[in-house]
Design a protein around this motif. Structure first.
Motif, PDB file in Angstrom:
ATOM      1  N   ALA A 116      69.039  39.894 100.959  1.00 45.35           N
ATOM      2  CA  ALA A 116      69.501  38.791 100.118  1.00 45.35           C
ATOM      3  C   ALA A 116      70.182  37.718 100.953  1.00 45.35           C
ATOM      4  O   ALA A 116      70.009  36.511 100.708  1.00 45.35           O
ATOM      5  CB  ALA A 116      70.445  39.329  99.052  1.00 45.35           C
ATOM      6  N   LYS A 117      70.940  38.120 101.958  1.00 42.86           N
ATOM      7  CA  LYS A 117      71.610  37.150 102.828  1.00 42.86           C
ATOM      8  C   LYS A 117      70.588  36.374 103.666  1.00 42.86           C
ATOM      9  O   LYS A 117      70.757  35.169 103.906  1.00 42.86           O
ATOM     10  CB  LYS A 117      72.608  37.857 103.732  1.00 42.86           C
ATOM     11  N   ALA A 118      69.508  37.063 104.107  1.00 43.95           N
ATOM     12  CA  ALA A 118      68.466  36.369 104.877  1.00 43.95           C
ATOM     13  C   ALA A 118      67.767  35.334 104.003  1.00 43.95           C
ATOM     14  O   ALA A 118      67.482  34.207 104.453  1.00 43.95           O
ATOM     15  CB  ALA A 118      67.467  37.394 105.416  1.00 43.95           C
ATOM     16  N   GLN A 119      67.496  35.694 102.761  1.00 41.84           N
ATOM     17  CA  GLN A 119      66.879  34.741 101.837  1.00 41.84           C
ATOM     18  C   GLN A 119      67.799  33.548 101.594  1.00 41.84           C
ATOM     19  O   GLN A 119      67.339  32.408 101.469  1.00 41.84           O
ATOM     20  CB  GLN A 119      66.546  35.439 100.512  1.00 41.84           C
ATOM     21  N   LEU A 120      69.086  33.792 101.544  1.00 41.22           N
ATOM     22  CA  LEU A 120      70.025  32.694 101.357  1.00 41.22           C
ATOM     23  C   LEU A 120      70.012  31.763 102.569  1.00 41.22           C
ATOM     24  O   LEU A 120      69.997  30.532 102.413  1.00 41.22           O
ATOM     25  CB  LEU A 120      71.438  33.257 101.133  1.00 41.22           C
ATOM     26  N   ALA A 121      69.985  32.343 103.751  1.00 41.93           N
ATOM     27  CA  ALA A 121      69.955  31.511 104.963  1.00 41.93           C
ATOM     28  C   ALA A 121      68.676  30.680 105.012  1.00 41.93           C
ATOM     29  O   ALA A 121      68.693  29.501 105.397  1.00 41.93           O
ATOM     30  CB  ALA A 121      70.073  32.408 106.198  1.00 41.93           C
ATOM     31  N   ASN A 122      67.544  31.287 104.629  1.00 38.85           N
ATOM     32  CA  ASN A 122      66.273  30.554 104.625  1.00 38.85           C
ATOM     33  C   ASN A 122      66.303  29.414 103.607  1.00 38.85           C
ATOM     34  O   ASN A 122      65.810  28.313 103.866  1.00 38.85           O
ATOM     35  CB  ASN A 122      65.137  31.533 104.311  1.00 38.85           C
ATOM     36  N   ALA A 123      66.900  29.693 102.426  1.00 39.07           N
ATOM     37  CA  ALA A 123      66.981  28.653 101.398  1.00 39.07           C
ATOM     38  C   ALA A 123      67.866  27.506 101.860  1.00 39.07           C
ATOM     39  O   ALA A 123      67.569  26.329 101.602  1.00 39.07           O
ATOM     40  CB  ALA A 123      67.520  29.254 100.100  1.00 39.07           C
ATOM     41  N   ILE A 124      68.933  27.822 102.561  1.00 38.08           N
ATOM     42  CA  ILE A 124      69.825  26.766 103.071  1.00 38.08           C
ATOM     43  C   ILE A 124      69.093  25.914 104.106  1.00 38.08           C
ATOM     44  O   ILE A 124      69.253  24.686 104.170  1.00 38.08           O
ATOM     45  CB  ILE A 124      71.099  27.400 103.662  1.00 38.08           C
ATOM     46  N   ALA A 125      68.246  26.559 104.928  1.00 36.82           N
ATOM     47  CA  ALA A 125      67.507  25.818 105.965  1.00 36.82           C
ATOM     48  C   ALA A 125      66.465  24.878 105.367  1.00 36.82           C
ATOM     49  O   ALA A 125      66.059  23.896 106.012  1.00 36.82           O
ATOM     50  CB  ALA A 125      66.836  26.805 106.916  1.00 36.82           C
ATOM     51  N   GLN A 126      66.000  25.152 104.170  1.00 33.95           N
ATOM     52  CA  GLN A 126      64.994  24.294 103.547  1.00 33.95           C
ATOM     53  C   GLN A 126      65.562  22.956 103.066  1.00 33.95           C
ATOM     54  O   GLN A 126      64.827  21.981 102.914  1.00 33.95           O
ATOM     55  CB  GLN A 126      64.378  25.036 102.337  1.00 33.95           C
ATOM     56  N   VAL A 127      66.842  22.910 102.862  1.00 34.21           N
ATOM     57  CA  VAL A 127      67.438  21.690 102.313  1.00 34.21           C
ATOM     58  C   VAL A 127      67.328  20.511 103.281  1.00 34.21           C
ATOM     59  O   VAL A 127      66.908  19.401 102.890  1.00 34.21           O
ATOM     60  CB  VAL A 127      68.900  21.941 101.903  1.00 34.21           C
ATOM     61  N   PRO A 128      67.692  20.654 104.583  1.00 29.46           N
ATOM     62  CA  PRO A 128      67.558  19.496 105.491  1.00 29.46           C
ATOM     63  C   PRO A 128      66.126  18.971 105.589  1.00 29.46           C
ATOM     64  O   PRO A 128      65.902  17.755 105.663  1.00 29.46           O
ATOM     65  CB  PRO A 128      68.049  20.044 106.833  1.00 29.46           C
ATOM     66  N   GLN A 129      65.134  19.858 105.585  1.00 31.71           N
ATOM     67  CA  GLN A 129      63.742  19.416 105.656  1.00 31.71           C
ATOM     68  C   GLN A 129      63.370  18.600 104.414  1.00 31.71           C
ATOM     69  O   GLN A 129      62.711  17.554 104.512  1.00 31.71           O
ATOM     70  CB  GLN A 129      62.820  20.631 105.780  1.00 31.71           C
ATOM     71  N   ALA A 130      63.814  19.105 103.247  1.00 31.10           N
ATOM     72  CA  ALA A 130      63.518  18.370 102.015  1.00 31.10           C
ATOM     73  C   ALA A 130      64.214  17.011 102.016  1.00 31.10           C
ATOM     74  O   ALA A 130      63.633  16.001 101.577  1.00 31.10           O
ATOM     75  CB  ALA A 130      63.961  19.192 100.808  1.00 31.10           C
ATOM     76  N   GLU A 131      65.421  16.951 102.523  1.00 29.80           N
ATOM     77  CA  GLU A 131      66.156  15.681 102.566  1.00 29.80           C
ATOM     78  C   GLU A 131      65.503  14.706 103.551  1.00 29.80           C
ATOM     79  O   GLU A 131      65.463  13.491 103.320  1.00 29.80           O
ATOM     80  CB  GLU A 131      67.615  15.929 102.947  1.00 29.80           C
ATOM     81  N   SER A 132      64.969  15.231 104.680  1.00 35.23           N
ATOM     82  CA  SER A 132      64.285  14.345 105.653  1.00 35.23           C
ATOM     83  C   SER A 132      63.005  13.760 105.038  1.00 35.23           C
ATOM     84  O   SER A 132      62.651  12.601 105.296  1.00 35.23           O
ATOM     85  CB  SER A 132      63.957  15.117 106.930  1.00 35.23           C
ATOM     86  N   ARG A 133      62.305  14.557 104.205  1.00 36.07           N
ATOM     87  CA  ARG A 133      61.119  14.037 103.539  1.00 36.07           C
ATOM     88  C   ARG A 133      61.480  12.923 102.554  1.00 36.07           C
ATOM     89  O   ARG A 133      60.720  11.959 102.377  1.00 36.07           O
ATOM     90  CB  ARG A 133      60.382  15.173 102.832  1.00 36.07           C
ATOM     91  N   VAL A 134      62.653  13.041 101.937  1.00 41.11           N
ATOM     92  CA  VAL A 134      63.102  11.971 101.043  1.00 41.11           C
ATOM     93  C   VAL A 134      63.349  10.697 101.838  1.00 41.11           C
ATOM     94  O   VAL A 134      62.946   9.592 101.421  1.00 41.11           O
ATOM     95  CB  VAL A 134      64.377  12.405 100.291  1.00 41.11           C
ATOM     96  N   LYS A 135      63.998  10.814 102.988  1.00 44.63           N
ATOM     97  CA  LYS A 135      64.273   9.629 103.817  1.00 44.63           C
ATOM     98  C   LYS A 135      62.959   8.980 104.296  1.00 44.63           C
ATOM     99  O   LYS A 135      62.824   7.760 104.309  1.00 44.63           O
ATOM    100  CB  LYS A 135      65.121  10.023 105.016  1.00 44.63           C
ATOM    101  N   GLU A 136      62.017   9.824 104.682  1.00 42.62           N
ATOM    102  CA  GLU A 136      60.718   9.299 105.133  1.00 42.62           C
ATOM    103  C   GLU A 136      60.004   8.563 104.005  1.00 42.62           C
ATOM    104  O   GLU A 136      59.426   7.481 104.199  1.00 42.62           O
ATOM    105  CB  GLU A 136      59.858  10.458 105.640  1.00 42.62           C
ATOM    106  N   ALA A 137      60.066   9.118 102.795  1.00 41.34           N
ATOM    107  CA  ALA A 137      59.431   8.467 101.644  1.00 41.34           C
ATOM    108  C   ALA A 137      60.115   7.150 101.320  1.00 41.34           C
ATOM    109  O   ALA A 137      59.460   6.169 100.927  1.00 41.34           O
ATOM    110  CB  ALA A 137      59.474   9.403 100.441  1.00 41.34           C
ATOM    111  N   LEU A 138      61.429   7.095 101.481  1.00 39.58           N
ATOM    112  CA  LEU A 138      62.157   5.840 101.243  1.00 39.58           C
ATOM    113  C   LEU A 138      61.736   4.767 102.232  1.00 39.58           C
ATOM    114  O   LEU A 138      61.582   3.579 101.897  1.00 39.58           O
ATOM    115  CB  LEU A 138      63.674   6.083 101.338  1.00 39.58           C
ATOM    116  N   ALA A 139      61.526   5.179 103.497  1.00 40.57           N
ATOM    117  CA  ALA A 139      61.090   4.209 104.523  1.00 40.57           C
ATOM    118  C   ALA A 139      59.693   3.681 104.196  1.00 40.57           C
ATOM    119  O   ALA A 139      59.417   2.474 104.342  1.00 40.57           O
ATOM    120  CB  ALA A 139      61.114   4.872 105.895  1.00 40.57           C
ATOM    121  N   ARG A 140      58.815   4.540 103.768  1.00 40.02           N
ATOM    122  CA  ARG A 140      57.460   4.113 103.403  1.00 40.02           C
ATOM    123  C   ARG A 140      57.503   3.160 102.201  1.00 40.02           C
ATOM    124  O   ARG A 140      56.732   2.196 102.132  1.00 40.02           O
ATOM    125  CB  ARG A 140      56.597   5.318 103.091  1.00 40.02           C
ATOM    126  N   LEU A 141      58.392   3.464 101.261  1.00 42.66           N
ATOM    127  CA  LEU A 141      58.514   2.570 100.108  1.00 42.66           C
ATOM    128  C   LEU A 141      58.984   1.184 100.552  1.00 42.66           C
ATOM    129  O   LEU A 141      58.473   0.157 100.070  1.00 42.66           O
ATOM    130  CB  LEU A 141      59.492   3.161  99.090  1.00 42.66           C
TER     131      LEU A 141
END
Length: 410
Positions: free
Chosen positions: A126-151
């Motif tokens: 469960a702790k490993a899954q939590l760490a993996n879920a936390i790591a996904q947040v920066p990637q998702a946020e970077s995709r938002v920034k990239e989409a904003l730049a394209r817009l």
């Protein structure tokens, strides 16, 4: 013809005649003989028509009310202040040595320790899954920034194409293309933001899994909810405890409760905080105060439960001992009369018959306060009253009697 049946019939007829037709004279004779009073002829007042009417003889006692301590006396028993069956919240094998009944345990002391099994591995996962879920947040946020730049780039291209189209330097096809690019960039932003929310939801789910795994491990250690005595052995080493299985029974005896049941006729004389005492079956006397008085009567006995809290530092008082309880109540004035003086009126009310002015009989309802070996203490009568103690069952209200006064000492 046999003579014996005839004689028997004559005797029975004579006896019935005396019992029915001469009842008052027979009763007066019996009462006078029972009390060994001097032979006094009843007064024979003249009735209409020149006939004489007999007057019933009764024995009267003059009673003076006295101040008494009207403590409420009950029978009851001792009861543990708290008693809990400590149960397991999970299923596992016991790996701790048992504690024996009668042992004193402190609040929070370990009673049963259970085998963790694969629970630590589940927590690590469960702790490993939590760490993996936390790591996904920066990637998702970077995709938002990239989409904003394209817009932003698409919006610039659309603005340029629109200006050139006004002067005829850009075709309508190019303007439509740049507008489509803006819409595509906006859709990409929404998708990227949705990815961020999904990543955050994954974190919350992983955190919940971690909490469940940690709670499951905490349930492996069963502790005492309060300080007290073990009423049973704890679970034996190697035994399997299922969810809901009993690890041990713990009781708290300090303080201890003395429980009694108050009749509905006396419940208003008991109040919270009243001083109370109890004499146990072994002769020990204890004191305490009333801490609980039920507002609901027992449907079978029509009595109300009362709890008295008593100190029991040495644990000398056990759960379930018989006790005689006395609860302090305000004093009252009452009369001490023989129990045989009590009677019932036609309505079923408990009371006594008294002699008033002119030797006239009257019924007075009373309230029974206490029953003792010397007699009964009652209230509801005047300060001084003449009570009929013999013959009250044979007279009614309003009739005149011939009283014979008896000393109280008799």
């Amino acid at each position: 013809m046999r003579i014996v049946p005839i004689i028997t019939a004559v005797l029975v007829t004579a006896a019935l005649f005396i019992l029915v037709m001469q009842r008052e004279a027979l009763i007066a004779f019996a009462v006078g003989s029972a009390q060994e009073t001097p032979e006094v002829e009843a007064e024979q007042p003249t009735a209409p028509g020149g006939k004489q009417a007999s007057v019933m003889r009764v024995v009267v006692q003059t009673s003076q009310s006295r101040e008494i301590d009207s403590a409420v006396i009950l029978r009851g028993e001792t009861e543990a202040a708290r008693q809990v069956k400590v149960r397991s919240e999970t299923t596992a094998r016991t790996i701790s040595e048992p504690l024996r009944k009668g042992s004193f345990v402190q609040e929070g002391q370990v009673l049963c320790e259970l085998d963790p099994g694969t629970r630590p591995a589940a927590l690590a996962n469960a702790k490993a899954q939590l760490a993996n879920a936390i790591a996904q947040v920066p990637q998702a946020e970077s995709r938002v920034k990239e989409a904003l730049a394209r817009l932003e780039e698409a919006q610039i291209n659309d603005t340029v194409a629109s200006e050139l189209s006004k002067d005829g330097y850009a075709s309508n096809t190019r303007v439509a293309s740049t507008q489509a690019g803006v819409k595509s960039a906006e859709a990409a932003i929404e998708s990227a933001r949705s990815g961020v929310e999904t990543a955050q939801a994954g974190i919350r789910s992983a955190e919940a899994n971690v909490e469940v795994a940690e709670t499951e491990i905490q349930r492996l250690t069963i502790t005492a909810p309060f300080a007290g005595l073990l009423e049973s052995d704890t679970a034996e080493l190697g035994s399997l405890l299922a969810a809901g299985g009993v690890c041990a029974t713990v009781i708290q005896l300090d303080p201890i409760k003395v429980v009694g049941y108050v009749p509905e006729t006396q419940v208003n004389r008991v109040s919270l905080g009243s001083l109370a005492g109890a004499r146990l079956s072994d002769g020990r006397e204890v004191r305490g105060r009333v801490t609980f008085l039920s507002r609901s009567a027992d449907p079978q006995t029509r009595t109300f439960r009362v709890d008295i809290e008593v100190a029991n530092e040495d644990m000398g008082i056990r759960d379930g001992q018989t006790a005689e309880i006395l609860i302090a109540s305000s004093g009252t004035r009452a009369h001490l009369l023989p129990q045989s003086a009590l009677t019932l009126d036609d309505g079923g009310r408990l009371g006594v018959r008294i002699v008033e002015n002119g030797d006239t009989v009257a019924f007075k309802p009373i309230t029974l306060v206490r029953d003792t070996a010397e007699g009964v203490w009652i209230t509801g009568l005047p300060e001084t009253v003449d009570v009929i103690v013999v013959g009250q069952e044979y007279v009614v209200d309003g009739v005149k009697v011939l009283p014979t006064y008896r000393e109280v000492s008799q």
